[in-house]
Structures are given as structure tokens and as C-alpha cells.
Design a protein around this motif. Structure first.
Motif, mmCIF file in Angstrom:
data_model
loop_
_atom_site.group_PDB
_atom_site.id
_atom_site.type_symbol
_atom_site.label_atom_id
_atom_site.label_comp_id
_atom_site.label_asym_id
_atom_site.label_seq_id
_atom_site.Cartn_x
_atom_site.Cartn_y
_atom_site.Cartn_z
ATOM 1 N N MET A 1 84.150 18.802 96.700
ATOM 2 C CA MET A 1 82.889 18.902 97.412
ATOM 3 C C MET A 1 81.709 18.559 96.503
ATOM 4 N N LYS A 2 81.764 19.036 95.262
ATOM 5 C CA LYS A 2 80.695 18.754 94.299
ATOM 6 C C LYS A 2 80.541 17.251 94.099
ATOM 7 N N GLU A 3 81.659 16.528 94.080
ATOM 8 C CA GLU A 3 81.647 15.081 93.909
ATOM 9 C C GLU A 3 80.855 14.399 95.028
ATOM 10 N N VAL A 4 81.047 14.823 96.272
ATOM 11 C CA VAL A 4 80.361 14.230 97.416
ATOM 12 C C VAL A 4 78.868 14.551 97.359
ATOM 13 N N ILE A 5 78.516 15.759 96.990
ATOM 14 C CA ILE A 5 77.106 16.151 96.888
ATOM 15 C C ILE A 5 76.412 15.334 95.806
ATOM 16 N N GLU A 6 77.071 15.155 94.672
ATOM 17 C CA GLU A 6 76.493 14.361 93.591
ATOM 18 C C GLU A 6 76.338 12.902 94.007
ATOM 19 N N LEU A 7 77.331 12.362 94.708
ATOM 20 C CA LEU A 7 77.245 10.982 95.187
ATOM 21 C C LEU A 7 76.103 10.848 96.193
ATOM 22 N N GLN A 8 75.980 11.799 97.107
ATOM 23 C CA GLN A 8 74.896 11.776 98.092
ATOM 24 C C GLN A 8 73.539 11.720 97.378
ATOM 25 N N TYR A 9 73.357 12.565 96.382
ATOM 26 C CA TYR A 9 72.105 12.594 95.622
ATOM 27 C C TYR A 9 71.878 11.259 94.909
ATOM 28 N N GLU A 10 72.902 10.737 94.280
ATOM 29 C CA GLU A 10 72.794 9.483 93.534
ATOM 30 C C GLU A 10 72.390 8.326 94.452
ATOM 31 N N ILE A 11 73.013 8.255 95.625
ATOM 32 C CA ILE A 11 72.712 7.173 96.561
ATOM 33 C C ILE A 11 71.318 7.351 97.151
ATOM 34 N N GLU A 12 70.937 8.572 97.496
ATOM 35 C CA GLU A 12 69.574 8.815 97.992
ATOM 36 C C GLU A 12 68.543 8.378 96.961
ATOM 37 N N GLN A 13 68.752 8.729 95.697
ATOM 38 C CA GLN A 13 67.809 8.349 94.646
ATOM 39 C C GLN A 13 67.757 6.831 94.489
ATOM 40 N N TRP A 14 68.875 6.160 94.645
ATOM 41 C CA TRP A 14 68.912 4.703 94.589
ATOM 42 C C TRP A 14 68.051 4.119 95.707
ATOM 43 N N LEU A 15 68.224 4.632 96.930
ATOM 44 C CA LEU A 15 67.452 4.138 98.078
ATOM 45 C C LEU A 15 65.960 4.415 97.916
ATOM 46 N N TYR A 16 65.608 5.573 97.394
ATOM 47 C CA TYR A 16 64.193 5.903 97.169
ATOM 48 C C TYR A 16 63.597 4.998 96.098
ATOM 49 N N HIS A 17 64.362 4.725 95.059
ATOM 50 C CA HIS A 17 63.893 3.824 93.998
ATOM 51 C C HIS A 17 63.662 2.428 94.569
ATOM 52 N N GLU A 18 64.582 1.961 95.398
ATOM 53 C CA GLU A 18 64.423 0.650 96.022
ATOM 54 C C GLU A 18 63.140 0.602 96.843
ATOM 55 N N ALA A 19 62.881 1.641 97.639
ATOM 56 C CA ALA A 19 61.660 1.694 98.448
ATOM 57 C C ALA A 19 60.416 1.654 97.555
ATOM 58 N N HIS A 20 60.465 2.376 96.454
ATOM 59 C CA HIS A 20 59.339 2.382 95.504
ATOM 60 C C HIS A 20 59.072 0.970 94.966
ATOM 61 N N LEU A 21 60.121 0.268 94.579
ATOM 62 C CA LEU A 21 59.947 -1.087 94.059
ATOM 63 C C LEU A 21 59.296 -1.995 95.096
ATOM 64 N N LEU A 22 59.772 -1.935 96.333
ATOM 65 C CA LEU A 22 59.219 -2.788 97.384
ATOM 66 C C LEU A 22 57.770 -2.409 97.706
ATOM 67 N N ASP A 23 57.491 -1.123 97.816
ATOM 68 C CA ASP A 23 56.130 -0.680 98.148
ATOM 69 C C ASP A 23 55.130 -1.023 97.051
ATOM 70 N N ASN A 24 55.618 -1.189 95.832
ATOM 71 C CA ASN A 24 54.749 -1.520 94.701
ATOM 72 C C ASN A 24 54.842 -2.988 94.294
ATOM 73 N N LEU A 25 55.422 -3.795 95.186
ATOM 74 C CA LEU A 25 55.482 -5.254 95.024
ATOM 75 C C LEU A 25 56.216 -5.687 93.755
ATOM 76 N N LEU A 26 57.184 -4.898 93.350
ATOM 77 C CA LEU A 26 57.982 -5.203 92.161
ATOM 78 C C LEU A 26 59.266 -5.941 92.588
ATOM 79 N N PHE A 27 59.059 -7.117 93.147
ATOM 80 C CA PHE A 27 60.148 -7.841 93.790
ATOM 81 C C PHE A 27 61.215 -8.336 92.813
ATOM 82 N N ASP A 28 60.823 -8.745 91.610
ATOM 83 C CA ASP A 28 61.829 -9.182 90.634
ATOM 84 C C ASP A 28 62.731 -8.014 90.239
#
Length: 167
Positions: A1-28
């Protein structure tokens, strides 16, 4: 169960980071999140009477990009030819309802909802685009890379002037 929770957090943080890059025009920097053999697409949403068939069509895609065309789109934004984004849109991507569908140590399929707010120059009104993304991420050299994204908009007719932005 801990593995799934950690993966969920890791993927959420990846998606949030991606949104940050796009919102700040950091396309490269955003392009560095992609796998070399990626596919990035948006099928057309349709209205159907039947309940047992998909309400989108793969026969018409509003965009269907690979790494080459994504790079061309990003490079174009750096020129004077990207009139639709001169001046650049101000965007805010709200990513939520992140649900891991399938996973192993090197691949994950995840669904998430996206609400994209976009304002233009001195215009008073703003545009909203909402929908569901299905992403497949693969782990390469210890980092998650986006291999495939399919975005299904909630609207059949988008209330946006163009699709010069990324979902």
C-alpha cells in the motif's frame, strides 16, 4: 500500500511541475519531460444519443503531435510568426482528480482532470478549457517521461480562439 501512495504522490508532483512549466512559458524545459517516441493528441468531442459508444472520435483529431511536431510548435512560439500568442497568453492549469489506472516499476497510466484558464492581453474576458487527460508515463534513466497523452475536452465546441496553447 505504501508503494501505491508514494507512486501517487510522485505522479501528482510530476503533473504539477508540468503545469508550472507551461504556465510560466518554460516550453524548452517542458519538452524535456517527454519521451522521444511520444504521442500528444486531442480527439474531437461529439454529441451522441447512444450511451454505449465513446462520445469522441479518433477520426478527427484537433492535434496529433509527436516529438518532432511538438518541438516545431515550441520553436515557432519563439519567433515573430506566432501571432496567436503575441503577446503570450496568461494561463493557469489546475490539475486534479489524479487517478492511477495501471502501473509497474517502469510505466504508469494515469487519468487526471484539467481546468485551464487563459487570458489574453488586455481583453476583459477569459477562456476556460476543461477535460480529462489520459497519460502514459515511462521511466527512463530514473525519470518519468510522458510517452502518450490524450486530452478529451468537456466541450464539443471549444470557447477558445485557437489551440496555440498546450494541454
Amino acid at each position: 500500500m505504501k508503494e501505491v501512495i508514494e507512486l501517487q504522490y510522485e505522479i501528482e508532483q510530476w503533473l504539477y511541475h508540468e503545469a508550472h512549466l507551461l504556465d510560466n512559458l518554460l516550453f524548452d524545459d517542458w519538452l524535456e519531460l517527454f519521451d522521444e517516441d511520444c504521442r500528444y493528441r486531442m480527439p474531437l468531442r461529439v454529441n451522441l444519443q447512444e450511451k454505449d459508444v465513446p462520445d469522441f472520435t479518433d477520426d478527427t483529431l484537433l492535434f496529433d503531435d509527436d516529438m518532432e511536431t511538438l518541438t516545431l510548435r515550441v520553436d515557432r512560439l519563439k519567433t515573430d510568426l506566432a501571432w496567436a500568442e503575441t503577446p503570450p497568453s496568461r494561463t493557469r492549469r489546475n490539475v486534479g482528480n489524479v487517478r492511477i489506472q495501471e502501473y509497474n516499476e517502469n510505466q504508469v497510466t494515469v487519468k487526471s482532470n484539467l481546468l485551464l484558464y487563459r487570458s489574453r492581453s488586455t481583453e476583459i474576458g477569459a477562456e476556460l478549457v476543461s477535460g480529462e487527460r489520459t497519460d502514459r508515463l515511462v521511466k527512463r534513466s530514473g525519470k518519468w517521461r510522458l510517452q502518450e497523452r490524450t486530452f478529451i475536452a468537456d466541450q464539443t465546441t471549444l470557447g477558445t480562439r485557437n489551440l496555440a496553447i498546450f494541454v
